[in-house]
Design an enzyme around this catalytic site. Structure first.
Site, PDB file in Angstrom:
ATOM      1  N   GLU A 117     -32.402 -26.760  31.663  1.00 24.99           N
ATOM      2  CA  GLU A 117     -31.768 -25.639  30.951  1.00 24.99           C
ATOM      3  C   GLU A 117     -30.517 -26.088  30.208  1.00 24.99           C
ATOM      4  OE1 GLU A 117     -32.871 -21.400  33.091  1.00 24.99           O
ATOM      5  OE2 GLU A 117     -30.832 -22.112  33.191  1.00 24.99           O
TER       6      GLU A 117
ATOM      7  N   HIS B  48     -49.761 -41.560  45.136  1.00 21.60           N
ATOM      8  CA  HIS B  48     -51.221 -41.432  45.207  1.00 21.60           C
ATOM      9  C   HIS B  48     -51.739 -40.392  44.220  1.00 21.60           C
ATOM     10  CE1 HIS B  48     -51.488 -43.942  48.882  1.00 21.60           C
ATOM     11  NE2 HIS B  48     -50.223 -43.584  48.948  1.00 21.60           N
TER      12      HIS B  48
ATOM     13  N   LYS C 141     -38.894 -13.184  27.886  1.00 22.44           N
ATOM     14  CA  LYS C 141     -38.503 -11.854  28.385  1.00 22.44           C
ATOM     15  C   LYS C 141     -38.752 -10.794  27.321  1.00 22.44           C
ATOM     16  CE  LYS C 141     -34.792 -13.581  31.304  1.00 22.44           C
ATOM     17  NZ  LYS C 141     -33.349 -13.704  31.457  1.00 22.44           N
TER      18      LYS C 141
END
Ligand code: PA5
Length: 449
Positions: free
Chosen positions: A287, A308, A422
């Site tokens: 951010e 792995h 949003k």
């Protein structure tokens, strides 16, 4: 007392020591910009002096609230998302017994909600809380974030239904803005105990405010030691020299690597307790730096587990990555590998060795292999996982993030990009006030059909 340190020798495969040395004047300027508050986003620098400014009274008050919740509750649900969640989650996971969720003797359990909109998650949480004594810490700086607001509405209703409004209010603590937002208004009206998130501390830099400290205290950990660790690092990271300021060196080195074409930084741990520390770090750097078309992409792996899965890519994929390994010097417990007379698994060469010795060889072997594979490596060395060193580590990464963001040429303290989803979500859900956006998004969707 030992302190955390950094080793950048294995970045030489991509950047020369003289390149990093050459960045010192620029790095010092960026450090001064953070310290003196002269750069972009300087109204969000409250975190810089936070450790030294936290008073003993403030810590005592948080501990008192934590004790009150512990006395009343078997479970405390900590509601928040992003910076209002990840710091507490990272520290609690790092310090907790790996199986505490399945033990019945470990005191008040802290669980999290509001960090997703998973219907099954919330259903199962409510089901788990059925018949249990529980309380809530609800954390939202803006007081208007949808995810935590939904979780809080559900849990508040459940508490009030089972205990009545008055007793429910005794079990709710809110951490929010001093004056603004729906959560502040609701807390004042309902009479909840509240803590304030300072205006000048952004979410991802807020773990050393009540946002992180209250849940961590409820989980039974020593928040004074955490703050003291951060305070020690605050002092250290004022230095203008690479040799004495690990945050300065880390910020400069990662930018040197970025400028040399390394676009992805992978934070690596060899201790599963640090998984959420990686999540916290990803938010802090993602951010803060990913903007204006720039930024190192922060990724994280848990080794040796991920050797792995992601190991192949890291060893052999496109050479645009570098690694920062959190190297823990000592583990808290000893477990020795036993001998076996039949040795069917061929493991007797390890008999009598501690598991940690094997883990350390996995770490060293991986580092050497990755350097051979042209993956520059830094090591952040932490003497042990405890409150003090986690406090140091948190502040180290925060300070380096501020310096690094300025080296990159962005404002590290805003996050304009998180608003886009949003706006669309509210438009899709026809939130009042979003009528124009709702009409536009519906038209866009019908044109796509
Ligand atoms: O770092 C940030 O600012 C964000 O991640 C916020 O912490 C997150 O969006 C939650 O916001 P709020 O605390 O306002 O609910």
């Amino acid at each position: 007392m030992k302190q955390i340190s950094i080793d950048i020798r294995d970045t030489r495969v991509s950047v020369s020591p003289s390149t990093i040395e050459g960045m010192l004047p620029e790095s010092r300027e960026c450090l001064a910009t953070v310290e003196n508050g002269t750069g972009a986003g300087n109204d969000f620098l409250g975190w810089v002096k936070l450790p030294e400014e936290i008073t003993a009274e403030a810590i005592a008050d948080i501990n008192a609230s934590a004790r009150k919740l512990q006395e009343k509750c078997e479970v405390v649900v900590c509601i928040g998302i992003g910076g209002s969640y990840l710091g507490a989650k990272a520290v609690i996971e790092a310090l907790s017994d790996s199986f505490s969720a399945y033990r019945h003797d470990t005191g008040t359990k802290v669980v999290f909600a509001g960090q997703n909109i998973g219907e099954d998650y919330l259903y199962e949480l409510l089901d788990y809380l059925n018949g249990k004594q529980f309380g809530v810490i609800v954390i939202s700086k803006s007081g208007t974030t949808t995810e935590p607001a939904i979780a809080f509405r559900l849990l508040k209703a459940r508490l009030e239904e089972t205990l009545g409004k008055k007793e429910a209010a005794e079990r709710i603590v809110a951490v929010t803005d001093a004056k603004r937002g729906a959560l502040r208004q609701m807390s004042d009206e309902e009479g909840y105990k509240t803590y304030v998130i300072p205006d000048n501390v952004g979410g991802r830099f807020s773990v050393l405010t009540p946002v992180g400290l209250l849940p961590i205290a409820v989980a039974g950990f020593d928040i004074e030691a955490l703050v003291n660790g951060a305070k020690a690092m605050e002092e250290i990271t004022r230095s203008e020299d690479y040799a004495t300021n690990p945050a300065l060196l880390y910020a400069a080195t990662r930018n040197a690597l970025y400028r040399a074409g390394k676009k992805i930084e992978i934070l690596v741990n060899y201790n599963p307790k640090l998984h959420y520390f990686g999540e916290w770090w990803k938010q802090l750097y993602g951010e803060s730096e990913g903007k204006d078309g720039k930024g190192i992409f922060p990724a994280a792996v848990d080794n040796s587990t991920d050797l792995h899965s992601m190991g192949q890519w890291i060893q052999d994929g496109e050479r645009i990555i570098f690694e920062t390994v959190i190297s823990v010097e000592t583990s808290a417990h000893e477990t020795v590998i036993p001998g076996d007379k039949d040795n069917l698994d061929g493991l007797n060469f390890l008999a009598g060795k501690r598991v940690d010795e094997v883990n350390k060889m996995a770490e060293l072997g991986t580092r050497l292999a990755h350097v051979d594979g042209n993956v520059p490596n830094m090591r952040v060395i932490i003497p042990a996982i405890n409150e003090h060193y986690l406090g140091e580590l948190i502040y180290f990464f925060e300070k380096a993030c501020g310096i690094s963001g300025y080296l990159l040429g962005v404002n590290p303290f805003n996050q304009p990009g998180v608003e886009a989803y949003k706006k669309n979500m509210f438009a899709l859900l026809a939130k009042p006030g979003y009528e124009k956006e709702t009409a536009e998004i519906r038209e866009r969707l019908s044109a796509e059909k």
